[in-house]
Design an enzyme around this catalytic site. Structure first.
Site, PDB file in Angstrom:
ATOM      1  N   HIS A 198      -3.644  -4.979  -0.284  1.00 54.20           N
ATOM      2  CA  HIS A 198      -3.310  -5.505   1.043  1.00 54.20           C
ATOM      3  C   HIS A 198      -3.390  -7.031   1.067  1.00 54.20           C
ATOM      4  O   HIS A 198      -4.374  -7.600   1.534  1.00 54.20           O
ATOM      5  CB  HIS A 198      -4.262  -4.919   2.096  1.00 54.20           C
ATOM      6  CG  HIS A 198      -3.989  -3.480   2.385  1.00 54.20           C
ATOM      7  ND1 HIS A 198      -3.111  -3.087   3.369  1.00 54.20           N
ATOM      8  CD2 HIS A 198      -4.445  -2.359   1.797  1.00 54.20           C
ATOM      9  CE1 HIS A 198      -3.049  -1.774   3.386  1.00 54.20           C
ATOM     10  NE2 HIS A 198      -3.847  -1.303   2.434  1.00 54.20           N
TER      11      HIS A 198
ATOM     12  N   CYS B  28       0.819  -1.204   0.000  1.00 49.75           N
ATOM     13  CA  CYS B  28       0.000   0.000   0.000  1.00 49.75           C
ATOM     14  C   CYS B  28       0.857   1.259   0.000  1.00 49.75           C
ATOM     15  O   CYS B  28       1.495   1.573  -1.001  1.00 49.75           O
ATOM     16  CB  CYS B  28      -1.012  -0.027   1.141  1.00 49.75           C
ATOM     17  SG  CYS B  28      -2.282   1.247   0.980  1.00 49.75           S
TER      18      CYS B  28
ATOM     19  N   GLU C 238      -1.977  -8.989   3.042  1.00 52.99           N
ATOM     20  CA  GLU C 238      -2.013  -9.484   4.421  1.00 52.99           C
ATOM     21  C   GLU C 238      -3.436  -9.731   4.907  1.00 52.99           C
ATOM     22  O   GLU C 238      -3.659 -10.462   5.875  1.00 52.99           O
ATOM     23  CB  GLU C 238      -1.274  -8.526   5.370  1.00 52.99           C
ATOM     24  CG  GLU C 238      -2.011  -7.267   5.748  1.00 52.99           C
ATOM     25  CD  GLU C 238      -1.933  -6.124   4.720  1.00 52.99           C
ATOM     26  OE1 GLU C 238      -2.345  -5.006   5.076  1.00 52.99           O
ATOM     27  OE2 GLU C 238      -1.481  -6.352   3.585  1.00 52.99           O
TER      28      GLU C 238
END
Length: 145
Positions: free
Chosen positions: A120, A18, A122
C-alpha cells in the site's frame, strides 16, 4: 473484470494496489495462492499487525524493470496486508519485485503502462520518496494520454 478489460483495450494506464494486483493478474489469465502461510512460506509475515505507515519487510526490485526505473533502488521497505499472492503470472505481465521469501510483490507489462504492487504505497508516500515515485509516474503517464 469487465471494466479492467475495457480500460486495457483503451490502452489507458493502470495502477493496481493490493487486491488490484490480484485482480489484474486473474483478468490476464493468472491465478493466486489462496493462503500464503499454508501454501508458500512463513518466513515473512505478509499480514502485518503494525500500522499501515510502518514498513515491515523488504522487496527486491528487478533491475531493468519499470519499477526499478521509477523507484531508483534495488530494494524497498514496504507494508504488507495480504494473505493471498500471485502464483501463475498472467499473460503479458512480468514480475518486477519479490519479497525475500519469493512472494511476488509487483508486476508490470512491457512498457510499464500496466503496473501493480501488492503493498500500500498510498500509506507510505508522504515519508518515502520511492513510494511517492509510483504515484508521480502514474500521474505523468495519465497526463500523457
Amino acid at each position: 473484470l469487465t471494466l479492467l478489460k475495457l480500460v486495457m483495450k483503451a490502452r489507458k494506464p493502470i495502477l493496481g494496489i493490493c487486491r488490484g494486483i490480484q485482480l489484474l493478474n486473474v483478468a490476464l489469465g493468472g491465478d493466486i495462492y489462496q493462503d500464503i502461510p499454508s501454501q508458500i512460506s512463513r518466513d515473512i509475515c505478509h499480514n502485518q499487525g503494525a500500522a499501515g505507515t510502518e514498513r515491515t519487510h523488504s522487496v527486491a526490485v528487478e533491475p531493468g524493470s519499470y519499477m526499478h526505473s521509477i523507484a531508483k533502488c534495488d530494494t524497498m521497505l514496504v507494508n504488507s496486508f495480504h494473505h493471498q499472492a500471485l502464483n501463475t503470472i498472467g499473460d503479458g505481465l512480468k514480475v518486477s519485485a519479490r519479497a525475500m521469501d519469493g512472494v511476488v510483490e509487483a508486476v508490470e507489462n512491457a512498457d510499464g503502462s500496466v503496473f501493480a504492487v501488492q503493498w500500500h504505497p498510498e500509506l507510505l508516500y508522504a515519508e518515502n520518496p520511492e513510494h511517492r515515485a509510483i504515484f508521480e509516474a502514474f500521474v505523468k503517464r495519465c497526463a500523457a494520454k
